[in-house]
Design a protein around this motif. Structure first.
Motif, PDB file in Angstrom:
ATOM      1  N   MET A  60       0.821  -1.207   0.000  1.00 26.88           N
ATOM      2  CA  MET A  60       0.000   0.000   0.000  1.00 26.88           C
ATOM      3  C   MET A  60       0.860   1.265   0.000  1.00 26.88           C
ATOM      4  O   MET A  60       0.577   2.222  -0.729  1.00 26.88           O
ATOM      5  N   ILE A  61       1.936   1.283   0.784  1.00 27.82           N
ATOM      6  CA  ILE A  61       2.748   2.498   0.867  1.00 27.82           C
ATOM      7  C   ILE A  61       3.514   2.759  -0.430  1.00 27.82           C
ATOM      8  O   ILE A  61       3.878   3.898  -0.715  1.00 27.82           O
ATOM      9  N   GLY A 265      -1.672  -5.641  -1.445  1.00 28.62           N
ATOM     10  CA  GLY A 265      -1.656  -4.313  -0.847  1.00 28.62           C
ATOM     11  C   GLY A 265      -1.567  -3.207  -1.874  1.00 28.62           C
ATOM     12  O   GLY A 265      -2.157  -2.130  -1.704  1.00 28.62           O
ATOM     13  N   VAL A 266      -0.832  -3.455  -2.943  1.00 26.09           N
ATOM     14  CA  VAL A 266      -0.719  -2.472  -4.028  1.00 26.09           C
ATOM     15  C   VAL A 266      -2.105  -2.150  -4.590  1.00 26.09           C
ATOM     16  O   VAL A 266      -2.479  -0.973  -4.758  1.00 26.09           O
ATOM     17  N   PHE A 267      -2.889  -3.181  -4.864  1.00 22.92           N
ATOM     18  CA  PHE A 267      -4.225  -2.969  -5.416  1.00 22.92           C
ATOM     19  C   PHE A 267      -5.161  -2.365  -4.373  1.00 22.92           C
ATOM     20  O   PHE A 267      -6.001  -1.518  -4.697  1.00 22.92           O
ATOM     21  N   PRO A 274     -12.444   4.952   4.150  1.00 24.80           N
ATOM     22  CA  PRO A 274     -13.648   5.467   4.818  1.00 24.80           C
ATOM     23  C   PRO A 274     -13.290   6.600   5.778  1.00 24.80           C
ATOM     24  O   PRO A 274     -12.211   6.612   6.352  1.00 24.80           O
ATOM     25  N   ASP A 275     -14.193   7.550   5.955  1.00 27.86           N
ATOM     26  CA  ASP A 275     -13.949   8.677   6.852  1.00 27.86           C
ATOM     27  C   ASP A 275     -13.633   8.186   8.261  1.00 27.86           C
ATOM     28  O   ASP A 275     -14.412   7.415   8.851  1.00 27.86           O
ATOM     29  N   GLY A 276     -12.495   8.648   8.774  1.00 33.43           N
ATOM     30  CA  GLY A 276     -12.104   8.266  10.125  1.00 33.43           C
ATOM     31  C   GLY A 276     -11.667   6.826  10.252  1.00 33.43           C
ATOM     32  O   GLY A 276     -11.498   6.317  11.359  1.00 33.43           O
ATOM     33  N   GLN A 282      -9.696   0.501   5.258  1.00 32.56           N
ATOM     34  CA  GLN A 282      -9.530   0.756   3.823  1.00 32.56           C
ATOM     35  C   GLN A 282      -9.374  -0.559   3.070  1.00 32.56           C
ATOM     36  O   GLN A 282      -9.959  -0.739   1.997  1.00 32.56           O
ATOM     37  N   PHE A 283      -8.624  -1.475   3.639  1.00 31.85           N
ATOM     38  CA  PHE A 283      -8.374  -2.755   2.976  1.00 31.85           C
ATOM     39  C   PHE A 283      -9.649  -3.564   2.813  1.00 31.85           C
ATOM     40  O   PHE A 283      -9.850  -4.236   1.794  1.00 31.85           O
ATOM     41  N   THR A 284     -10.531  -3.502   3.804  1.00 29.53           N
ATOM     42  CA  THR A 284     -11.756  -4.314   3.774  1.00 29.53           C
ATOM     43  C   THR A 284     -12.969  -3.539   3.280  1.00 29.53           C
ATOM     44  O   THR A 284     -14.090  -4.067   3.297  1.00 29.53           O
ATOM     45  N   SER A 285     -12.771  -2.314   2.797  1.00 30.22           N
ATOM     46  CA  SER A 285     -13.906  -1.445   2.453  1.00 30.22           C
ATOM     47  C   SER A 285     -14.775  -1.989   1.320  1.00 30.22           C
ATOM     48  O   SER A 285     -15.964  -1.677   1.247  1.00 30.22           O
ATOM     49  N   SER A 286     -14.193  -2.797   0.433  1.00 30.93           N
ATOM     50  CA  SER A 286     -14.965  -3.301  -0.709  1.00 30.93           C
ATOM     51  C   SER A 286     -15.632  -4.646  -0.430  1.00 30.93           C
ATOM     52  O   SER A 286     -16.309  -5.191  -1.298  1.00 30.93           O
ATOM     53  N   MET A 287     -15.455  -5.172   0.768  1.00 31.35           N
ATOM     54  CA  MET A 287     -15.910  -6.529   1.070  1.00 31.35           C
ATOM     55  C   MET A 287     -17.242  -6.532   1.801  1.00 31.35           C
ATOM     56  O   MET A 287     -17.518  -5.642   2.609  1.00 31.35           O
TER      57      MET A 287
END
Length: 468
Positions: A60-61, A265-267, A274-276, A282-287
């Motif tokens: 991710m970084i 992590g790259v993807f 998500p806010d806050g 962020q990693f699980t936001s699409s699940m």
């Protein structure tokens, strides 16, 4: 050519292959009667701990902090993981032959006294560094999973991690083998949800050689961060175990787990935060909720397993120092102390997850210089009898190792470091070079050590370990 003998320090007590028994002793030689296991067991020991969010965050970084596009970032993390895995296999392969932890084997290159420097550094970074990093990621995941306060999650994570390491080598091996199928299944699910949701246009027209080299260094720092632990988990194998098999299984477990999850992590870095939310949010936001819960459980499990190795190996490094602790429970006592210290550092790191990047580069700096000495020494002494150097307190104290290590470390950081804490002379003038301090440190250490090795005449001496 001089040939002497040295008596081995034997680990006391009976342990065998019992999983629930508390491992006795410390960093001494493992007697042949206590040896057990197979080379293929090392795949799980090096794969499972990396199936966690800290590995994902490296990928991710590369996108979020270093500005790389998807394909540049993938290449950087794969190459970094590969380099760290190759060196890992070379080191771990010697575990069954010598029967001692990695930082004891390091005495061959550094000597009894000179080895204090890398051993102390590894004990400090493994307990207060890696332990804290993995604890933070596990804490975020546990809080996201059960919606409990961060401090409560922290206490739970630290307690479980210390408990696994408290029992020792066999418990760590067993739990890694048990959890591997679950971790693989969980992160396979994550792939199916993250990849289709990724935005492939992020940073499409950006990216630089400098950012690429920094990302590569971070990935190398993560993978090679396990190098100083390499033989800690292969030393219980029988002495006649194939070194090739040990090295390949170790390298494969490390490379596949690191490279695949870093690419994930790259993807994931292209998904909206998500806010806050925390990085794990962020990693699980699409699940879907159920899938996200399973993935978060996998993150927690990976954090716990990874840190059981970190605190165990931190104690091995500490006990390889010339500090006499007479208690037969010295390993378990040190485990609790290091685990508590690492948990304290993790508490202060909960609000500063961005420090992870700097930590990875620091790891890459010192490990690269240490590898330059150790691997060069391994090559120069090929075919020689060197086992006696493991426990020779008075007759083996060369200056070549510690001088090459410290000199290369200082010079490489001074000239080529490129991070928030310090920017070296070269990247200040030419930012496009990125951070090549690990590469320069490795090369310098190798060259300096080769010269001093010959000046000291270290190749003329051999020592054999006598096991009574």
């Amino acid at each position: 050519m001089a040939m002497t003998t040295v008596d081995a320090l034997i680990r006391e007590g009976e342990y065998g292959s019992r999983v629930t028994a508390i491992e006795p002793g410390g960093s001494e030689f493992i007697p042949v009667s206590e040896r057990h296991g197979k080379a293929k067991d090392l795949f799980a020991i090096w794969a499972t701990p990396n199936l966690e969010f800290a590995t994902i965050f490296v990928g991710m970084i590369a996108v979020l902090f270093f500005g790389l596009n998807i394909w540049q970032a993938c290449l950087a993390v794969i190459l970094g993981s590969l380099l760290g895995s190759i060196s890992h296999g070379l080191l771990g392969a010697r575990g069954p032959l010598f029967g001692v932890p990695e930082m004891v084997i390091s005495r061959i290159s550094f000597g009894w006294k000179g080895n204090i420097v890398p051993s102390a550094l590894n004990a400090l970074l493994a307990s207060l560094g890696w332990f804290a990093v993995n604890t933070v990621t596990g804490t975020f995941a546990l809080t996201s999973l059960f919606d409990i306060p961060l401090v409560m999650s922290l206490l739970i994570i630290v307690s479980v991690q210390i408990a696994f390491a408290f029992f020792g080598h066999n418990m760590i091996h067993k739990t890694n083998r048990i959890l591997l199928p679950f971790s693989i299944a969980v992160f396979t699910l994550a792939f199916f949800w993250v990849i289709p949701s990724a935005d492939l246009t992020v940073n499409a027209d950006s990216g630089s050689l400098g950012g690429f080299l920094i990302a590569l260094g971070a990935a190398f720092g993560y993978a090679s961060g396990w190098n100083p632990f390499a033989s800690d988990y292969s030393r219980y194998l029988k002495p006649d175990t194939s070194p090739k098999a040990v090295g390949l299984w170790s390298a494969a477990g490390l490379f596949l787990s690191c490279s695949i999850l870093m690419v994930l992590g790259v993807f994931a870095a292209t998904l909206a935060l998500p806010d806050g939310g925390t990085p794990t949010d962020q990693f699980t936001s699409s699940m879907p909720t159920g899938i996200a819960a399973l993935v978060l459980a996998g993150v927690v499990a990976g954090s716990v397993i990874g840190n059981s190795l970190n605190v165990y190996s931190a104690t091995m490094s500490f006990l390889s120092l010339p500090i006499k602790i007479s208690s037969s429970a010295r390993r378990t006592i040190a485990t609790v102390i290091f685990g508590a210290a690492g948990g304290t550092v993790a508490y202060f790191g909960l609000q500063n997850p961005e420090t992870y990047t700097n930590f990875l580069l620091i790891i890459a700096y010192w490990v690269a210089a240490w590898l330059g000495v150790v691997l060069t020494d391994q090559y120069l002494r090929r075919g020689k009898k060197v086992s006696g150097f493991l426990f020779d307190k008075k007759g083996h104290n060369p200056f070549a190792g510690v001088v090459a290590f410290t000199t290369s470390l200082i010079v490489s950081i001074w000239l080529f470091s490129n991070q928030v804490l310090y920017v070296g002379i070269v990247p200040q003038a030419y930012p496009q070079v990125g951070d090549i301090a690990p590469l320069i440190g490795f090369i310098l250490a190798s060259v300096i050590y080769t010269v001093l090795f010959k000046l000291e005449g270290l190749g003329k001496k051999q020592e054999i370990l006598i096991v009574k």
